[in-house]
Design a protein around this motif. Structure first.
Motif, short mmCIF file in Angstrom:
data_model
loop_
_atom_site.label_atom_id
_atom_site.label_comp_id
_atom_site.label_asym_id
_atom_site.label_seq_id
_atom_site.Cartn_x
_atom_site.Cartn_y
_atom_site.Cartn_z
N TRP A 133 0.83 -1.21 0.00
CA TRP A 133 0.00 0.00 0.00
C TRP A 133 0.86 1.25 0.00
O TRP A 133 2.06 1.21 0.26
CB TRP A 133 -0.96 0.01 1.19
N VAL A 134 0.21 2.36 -0.30
CA VAL A 134 0.83 3.69 -0.21
C VAL A 134 -0.13 4.59 0.54
O VAL A 134 -1.31 4.69 0.19
CB VAL A 134 1.13 4.28 -1.60
N ASN A 135 0.37 5.24 1.57
CA ASN A 135 -0.40 6.25 2.30
C ASN A 135 0.26 7.60 2.01
O ASN A 135 1.32 7.91 2.54
CB ASN A 135 -0.40 5.95 3.80
N ALA A 136 -0.35 8.38 1.12
CA ALA A 136 0.19 9.68 0.73
C ALA A 136 -0.59 10.77 1.46
O ALA A 136 -1.81 10.92 1.24
CB ALA A 136 0.10 9.86 -0.78
N LEU A 137 0.09 11.51 2.32
CA LEU A 137 -0.54 12.51 3.17
C LEU A 137 -0.12 13.91 2.74
O LEU A 137 1.08 14.18 2.58
CB LEU A 137 -0.12 12.30 4.63
N LYS A 138 -1.08 14.78 2.56
CA LYS A 138 -0.71 16.17 2.31
C LYS A 138 0.23 16.64 3.42
O LYS A 138 0.08 16.27 4.59
CB LYS A 138 -1.95 17.08 2.27
N MET A 139 1.20 17.48 3.07
CA MET A 139 2.19 17.90 4.06
C MET A 139 1.58 18.78 5.15
O MET A 139 2.05 18.79 6.28
CB MET A 139 3.35 18.60 3.37
N GLY A 140 0.54 19.53 4.80
CA GLY A 140 -0.18 20.31 5.80
C GLY A 140 -1.47 19.63 6.19
O GLY A 140 -1.93 18.68 5.54
N TYR A 141 -2.08 20.12 7.28
CA TYR A 141 -3.32 19.50 7.75
C TYR A 141 -4.37 19.53 6.65
O TYR A 141 -4.64 20.55 6.03
CB TYR A 141 -3.86 20.22 8.98
N SER A 142 -4.98 18.37 6.40
CA SER A 142 -6.02 18.26 5.39
C SER A 142 -6.76 16.95 5.60
O SER A 142 -6.18 15.96 6.05
CB SER A 142 -5.42 18.28 3.98
N ASP A 143 -8.05 16.95 5.26
CA ASP A 143 -8.79 15.68 5.26
C ASP A 143 -8.91 15.12 3.85
O ASP A 143 -9.72 14.23 3.59
CB ASP A 143 -10.17 15.84 5.92
N ILE A 144 -8.09 15.65 2.94
CA ILE A 144 -7.99 15.11 1.58
C ILE A 144 -6.61 14.50 1.41
O ILE A 144 -5.61 15.21 1.28
CB ILE A 144 -8.24 16.19 0.52
N ASN A 145 -6.53 13.19 1.47
CA ASN A 145 -5.28 12.45 1.34
C ASN A 145 -5.53 11.25 0.44
O ASN A 145 -6.66 10.81 0.28
CB ASN A 145 -4.79 12.00 2.72
N LEU A 146 -4.45 10.72 -0.13
CA LEU A 146 -4.58 9.67 -1.14
C LEU A 146 -4.05 8.34 -0.63
O LEU A 146 -2.99 8.29 0.01
CB LEU A 146 -3.82 10.08 -2.41
N GLY A 147 -4.79 7.27 -0.91
CA GLY A 147 -4.35 5.93 -0.55
C GLY A 147 -4.32 5.01 -1.76
O GLY A 147 -5.05 5.22 -2.73
N LEU A 148 -3.44 4.02 -1.70
CA LEU A 148 -3.35 2.99 -2.74
C LEU A 148 -3.23 1.65 -2.05
O LEU A 148 -2.42 1.50 -1.12
CB LEU A 148 -2.14 3.26 -3.64
#
Length: 667
Positions: free
Chosen positions: A150-165
């Motif tokens: 898997w990949v957990n890609a987190l925006k560098m700043g606070y956000s509830d929009i982040n991407l997962g694979l």
């Protein structure tokens, strides 16, 4: 291609993804870096001339056709012996699916593996200005655990929009990086298991890409996939007198089979899933293979010699091997880099990261903290000799000036250095109770803050330790002056917020750690703790996004860093240094915030970070500047410990202070 959640743009000529965007994102972040080609098939063959794998003319994957609609895309590629069909579509959940069918089109057997095949996934992981990073770039956490990847890609700043694979078909065993340079982490290449394909056979890799709110939501979502096995452990680094313990949860409903080195391990069913308890029989890495139904994965632990022995061996190695004892040399008394390949110290005057000043102070700080725990005449003699070097070569006691190199060279002013020397004097006071060192701290502080020190995000600044030293000495007037200095420094950090100023890097983990640590330590000294909790928490949202969450001793609670092997290591290779000793500064920040807020979670996470940095300290007392994690980086071999011992003693230093607070790592 678009749906309610995604906008995907695909190049009509190549079939590569050029844009991946969340339709609800007001900042319109593109999760696909413009420096890469998302979906490009890296097909390598052995180059007899260069004696290594590479992409050879006439054998690369070339685009055959690309068909794009609003709902799907089919791209076909062909090489000399393989054909790949890439199908992209939105599933019933609205998530984005990529399917790669790899077919052997030759008339004989073809082996595919990590050396000769990979899929490019250029997540937008790079550093621009901090404000830009907060909204347009991500920290990319990768786990290649065979069928569980898997990949957990987190925006560098606070956000509830982040991407997962999440991988749903096939197996990914490793990743490599190409193009890592400067502030760009590089292009990630996900690499498959080794498979023998008969003529006409196909191998399938498929993953699902989805949006999530945060790491907790990420794991909640991938837990719903049949391809996922959840593995959790309190500690991925244990000492030889401790058990390895972890839990397993799988959606298959079948009792998992666990082996290590081909030997079956007992698995116990509990009300929270399945549990494994294992008493290690040797020092070193331990890789457990877990199978549940048709799904196979692994978890990685490392067993270290007991902490007391590890500390003793490292301290003695430093004193015996890493101090210059030539009285005719300007380096007399200095602690130096050690080259483990040729068993010799190393020094480079022109490269400040390799000189005898700067971060090499970490060695002395470890030895002084050790002397506060245990009397050791040989170590005390080494420290006294070192302080002669400090006063002679890079600290001017008449002015409080700190220099960047020996000979009191003033060509380059570095605001990071003075707080480090301040901490040296603080630790020496704790060793000797000689107030002369406190006088030097006052002179240093006055000089430092007269030249703009309050604008520097220096990790060497130790507000809590310095204040404690002056309180011990009963120096009330100096305490007031220092608190004014430190309060102004912290207020400056608070006023800047998350618009972190560039330092030696544009943006990175160790620009965020001092914000958390200094605000938290000031909060522990003030009555209005709520203000400091609130301000520190804002920076914690950024800091925790750097930290890994994979079931692996090299990744779990380890901050993403990717240039330390180049600047501080002998191999001078850019790429993911997981871990590097500066990862431990996250633990320092977590501990300070946990003490201030009373939230034990952060203290537990701090301990895990320190533990997983311990691999940089050899069980024989040697050290390593960094562990290069990816399999390959910029076409060079990765997956190694750098042969230089350089600065990693900060890990043991922080472990000893953690022991003071929490009672772990006691000597």
């Amino acid at each position: 291609m678009t749906n309610q959640d995604f906008t995907i743009q695909i190049d009509a000529q190549s079939g590569f993804i050029t844009l991946m965007e969340n339709n609800s994102d007001q900042h319109k972040m593109n999760w696909c870096s413009d420096k890469g080609c998302w979906g490009r098939i890296h097909k390598c063959d052995y180059d007899l001339g260069n004696k290594k794998f590479g992409e050879l003319d006439g054998r690369k994957m070339e685009t055959c056709s690309v068909k794009i609609t609003e709902a799907n895309c089919v791209a076909e590629y062909s090489g000399d012996n393989l054909a790949v069909t890439v199908t992209r579509f939105f599933n019933s959940d609205g998530n984005f699916v990529e399917n790669y069918k790899i077919k052997n089109i030759s008339d004989t057997v073809v082996c595919i593996n990590r050396d000769n095949l990979g899929i490019e996934t250029p997540f937008n992981d790079r550093y621009a200005g901090a404000d830009e990073c907060m909204i347009h770039h991500c920290n990319t956490h990768i786990w290649c655990g065979h069928n569980v990847a898997w990949v957990n890609a987190l925006k560098m700043g606070y956000s509830d929009i982040n991407l997962g694979l999440i991988l749903t078909k096939g197996a990914l065993d490793s990743y490599s990086v190409q193009g890592c340079e400067g502030n760009f982490r590089g292009i990630f290449i996900l690499e498959p298991e080794s498979v023998l394909l008969k003529s006409g056979d196909e191998y399938e890799i498929e993953w699902v890409i989805f949006w999530h709110k945060d790491t907790e939501d990420f794991f909640a979502k991938i837990n719903n996939f049949a391809s996922y096995i959840e593995i959790k452990a309190a500690h991925y680094t244990v000492f030889e007198n401790e058990e390895i313990k972890f839990t397993i949860n799988s959606s298959t409903g079948k009792k998992p089979i666990v082996t290590i080195d081909g030997v079956s391990i007992a698995v116990t069913e509990t009300d929270k899933g399945y549990c494994v308890k294992y008493i290690p029989t040797h020092i070193g890495e331990h890789k457990f293979i877990i199978k549940s139904g048709e799904t196979s994965t692994w978890v990685n632990f490392i067993v270290k010699t007991n902490f007391k022995d590890l500390l003793e061996k490292r301290v003695n190695f430093i004193v015996d091997h890493q101090q210059c004892l030539d009285p005719e040399s300007p380096l007399y008394g200095a602690f130096l880099i050690y080259d483990n390949e040729i068993d010799s110290v190393y020094f480079d005057y022109k490269n400040s990261d390799h000189n005898a000043c700067r971060e090499r102070m970490n060695i002395a700080m470890l030895l002084m903290k050790y002397l506060q725990v245990k009397q050791h005449p040989k170590v005390r003699k080494a420290i006294d000799l070192y302080f002669d070097f400090v006063f002679r070569e890079f600290y001017e006691e008449t002015t409080g000036e700190v220099f960047n190199n020996i000979g009191k060279n003033s060509e380059f002013l570095r605001l990071y250095n003075a707080p480090g020397v301040m901490l040296l004097f603080c630790e020496m006071y704790f060793v000797t109770h000689d107030e002369t060192y406190l006088n030097h701290i006052m002179k240093l502080a006055e000089k430092y803050y007269s030249i703009g020190g309050e604008k520097c995000y220096a990790n060497g600044l130790a507000i809590g330790k310095v204040i404690r030293a002056f309180r011990m000495a009963g120096r009330t007037d100096d305490l007031k002056q220092l608190l004014q200095f430190f309060s102004k420094h912290v207020d400056t950090i608070i006023s800047i917020g998350t618009s972190y100023p560039p330092h030696e890097c544009i943006y990175e983990q160790t620009i965020v750690t001092p914000a958390v640590t200094h605000i938290s330590e000031m909060g522990l000294l003030c009555e209005n703790k709520e203000r400091y909790v609130r301000e520190a928490k804002m920076h914690m949202e950024c800091l925790k996004r750097f930290s890994g969450m994979q079931p692996d001793c090299y990744l779990n609670e380890i901050a993403l860093r990717y240039w330390d092997g180049y600047w501080f290591g002998k191999r001078m290779l850019m790429g993911d240094t997981l871990p590097h000793h500066l990862s431990v500064l996250t633990a320092r920040a977590y501990l300070a915030y946990g003490r201030l807020s009373g939230e034990k979670e952060w203290i537990n996470r701090a301990e895990e970070c320190i533990r997983n940095c311990m691999c940089l300290i050899g069980d024989d007392g040697r050290g390593s500047a960094a562990h290069m994690y990816p399999r390959m980086v910029n076409s060079e071999q990765g997956d190694y410990f750098d042969p230089w011992a350089n600065d990693q003693d900060l890990v043991l230093y922080d472990a000893l202070y953690f022991a003071d607070t929490v009672g772990v790592f006691e000597v």
